[in-house]
Scaffold this motif. Structure first.
Motif, PDB file in Angstrom:
ATOM      1  N   ARG A   1       2.798   0.751  -6.125  1.00  0.00           N
ATOM      2  CA  ARG A   1       2.340   1.375  -4.883  1.00  0.00           C
ATOM      3  C   ARG A   1       3.156   2.631  -4.575  1.00  0.00           C
ATOM      4  O   ARG A   1       4.322   2.719  -4.924  1.00  0.00           O
TER       5      ARG A   1
ATOM      6  N   TYR B   1     -11.356  -2.895  -3.930  1.00  0.00           N
ATOM      7  CA  TYR B   1     -10.103  -2.854  -3.196  1.00  0.00           C
ATOM      8  C   TYR B   1     -10.392  -2.507  -1.737  1.00  0.00           C
ATOM      9  O   TYR B   1     -11.485  -2.032  -1.398  1.00  0.00           O
TER      10      TYR B   1
ATOM     11  N   ASN C   1      -3.089   3.484  -5.522  1.00  0.00           N
ATOM     12  CA  ASN C   1      -2.625   2.592  -4.455  1.00  0.00           C
ATOM     13  C   ASN C   1      -1.704   3.357  -3.518  1.00  0.00           C
ATOM     14  O   ASN C   1      -0.557   3.665  -3.865  1.00  0.00           O
TER      15      ASN C   1
ATOM     16  N   PRO D   1       5.772  -5.237 -10.697  1.00  0.00           N
ATOM     17  CA  PRO D   1       5.260  -4.210  -9.778  1.00  0.00           C
ATOM     18  C   PRO D   1       6.390  -3.535  -9.022  1.00  0.00           C
ATOM     19  O   PRO D   1       7.320  -4.186  -8.544  1.00  0.00           O
TER      20      PRO D   1
ATOM     21  N   HIS E   1      -0.275  -2.444 -10.501  1.00  0.00           N
ATOM     22  CA  HIS E   1      -0.155  -2.860  -9.106  1.00  0.00           C
ATOM     23  C   HIS E   1       0.979  -2.135  -8.373  1.00  0.00           C
ATOM     24  O   HIS E   1       1.334  -2.516  -7.252  1.00  0.00           O
TER      25      HIS E   1
END
Length: 460
Positions: A275, A348, A297, A235, A273
């Motif tokens: 961001r 989420y 995200n 990530p 995942h």
């Protein structure tokens, strides 16, 4: 244009920040450090011989380009440094520039399959030709660990699709900092329209992007990644901080676009995942569209949003749904909607907290969004709490009046894993519980700390 707004919102004054204040992660710090290592050899070139010298570049070389007008493009296809020995290409940092003039039929600075390259102190003028300024070409296999800094980019506004900085192939570990991009079709367009060229783990900081026909910055959505051998699979975070994105002038009304649009990361597999961290930015005016739109995200904190003609920030489906979303400690001044989250994935968490929002419709939240500890008020009443929210031109200051935005309740999230969260928009420590982007403890706006923001100076 009035200078006081620039002092209040942009000027870097006061003591330098401690290193931790501007740290994104160790990889970003390493990239900056490597860009400053001593070269293995220094090469000199000028407008008549630079193409021949470029062909001889190897790891650790520093090519210094003389001032002058370079009538042909700078092409870097297959040029690669190493992690320990990047290749640096630079123009003069002061005085007359190394000026690359746009030429029909060729992007001005063209990248192929490249790695560990630093490009700095170059001026690119498109002459309104149907070309882009800096482009990672679609034919490239990839490009990684590229630094673009202190570039001046002008006059690529012949069409909305002509961009200042573009990536059309997989790109990771790019650093784009301290650039001044104006009068272009799109400021930065990172990724392919179909989601096939992911932009991964980037750092975009301290840039001015203004007078764009379309987006100031757009990072495209991403499909499932086909991992190339050197591509990271853990990530990652793409960080946008301390930028000025203004569409006060020059924007298209027929094909209006937000100042910043962030597309989703891969819906499954590597990258799902990842961001976006968006903090310390100034989103300034968009008479035809919203300032920000995003999905996936998203973490937005300590930003200023100013739009006297439209909406502030909206999170909604573009190519995929909003997932993990935190909108914290922002100051929003918007004629229309202040903050909106529409139809997120309820598996989420979405949190909107600590914001100061002055808008006709301050908050518009979908069911299930956690909304807490926000101060909201009508757009017209911003002057009751902010120093100068409705000045003429650039004569604006969103710093809170003494004690006007103090709050008693703590945020429902800690922000412990968010870099820069503990400092306000100015880059100064948050020592008081305050709604919005500023700490608000000083009698008046103390200005931005050294190293935070693109620096003082009028937009024109």
């Amino acid at each position: 244009m009035a200078a006081c707004w620039l002092i209040a919102l942009l000027a870097p004054v006061g003591p330098a920040l401690a290193g931790a204040a501007v740290t994104v992660d160790s990889a970003a710090d390493l990239r900056q450090t490597l860009a400053q290592v001593e070269p293995v050899r220094v090469l000199q070139a000028h407008p008549s011989n630079y193409r021949e010298v470029v062909r001889r570049l190897g790891p650790g070389d520093h090519l210094r380009l003389a001032a002058g007008a370079y009538p042909r493009s700078l092409r870097l296809d297959g040029v690669q440094g190493t992690a320990e020995r990047p290749i640096i290409i630079s123009g003069p940092s002061k005085g007359p520039p190394a000026l690359f003039k746009g030429r029909r039929g060729a992007n001005t600075l063209s990248l192929g399959t490249t790695a560990h390259i630093v490009l700095r102190h170059l001026t690119l003028d498109g002459g309104r030709e149907n070309i882009a300024a800096v482009t990672l070409e679609a034919e490239a296999d990839y490009s990684h660990d590229i630094t673009l800094e202190h570039l001046t980019i002008r006059n690529y506004d012949g069409a909305q699709g002509n961009s200042g900085i573009t990536t059309r192939a997989p790109a990771w570990n790019w650093t784009i900092r301290h650039n001044d991009i104006r009068r272009v079709g799109t400021g930065m367009y990172l990724g392919q329209p179909d989601g096939s060229a992911p932009f991964i783990g980037g750092l975009i900081e301290n840039n001015v992007v203004a007078e764009t026909l379309g987006y100031s910055i757009q990072i495209k959505h991403q499909n499932r990644r086909d991992l190339l051998p050197p591509m990271p699979d853990e990530p990652r975070r793409t960080v946008l901080r301390y930028n000025l994105l203004s569409k006060a002038e020059g924007g298209s009304s027929e094909r209006a676009r937000p100042n910043l649009l962030l597309g989703h990361f891969p819906p499954e597999g590597a990258g799902q995942h990842d961001r976006y961290l968006v903090y310390g930015n100034l989103f300034h005016e968009n008479p035809h569209e919203r300032l920000f739109q995003g999905e996936g995200n998203l973490f937005l904190y300590n930003n200023l949003f100013i739009n006297h003609g439209g909406d502030g920030l909206i999170v909604l489906r573009h190519n995929h749904v909003p997932k993990e979303v935190q909108i914290l400690n922002n100051t929003v001044l918007a004629r229309g909607v202040g903050v909106r989250i529409d139809a997120p994935d309820r598996d989420y968490q979405q949190v909107v907290a600590g914001n100061a929002v002055f808008a006709e419709q301050p908050l518009a939240m979908a069911r299930g969004v956690r909304e807490a500890v926000n101060l909201t008020a009508p757009f017209e009443r911003a002057a009751e709490r902010l120093a100068r929210p409705h000045g003429e031109g650039w004569d604006l200051d969103l710093y809170p009046q003494r004690g006007a935005l103090r709050r008693d309740d703590p945020l429902p999230v800690s922000g412990a894993d968010l870099p820069g969260f503990e400092r306000d928009y100015n880059g100064r420590p948050r020592e008081h519980e305050t709604y919005g982007a500023y700490d608000g403890g000083a009698e008046g706006n103390p200005g931005r700390a050294a190293g935070v923001g693109p620096g003082a100076g009028p937009l024109h």
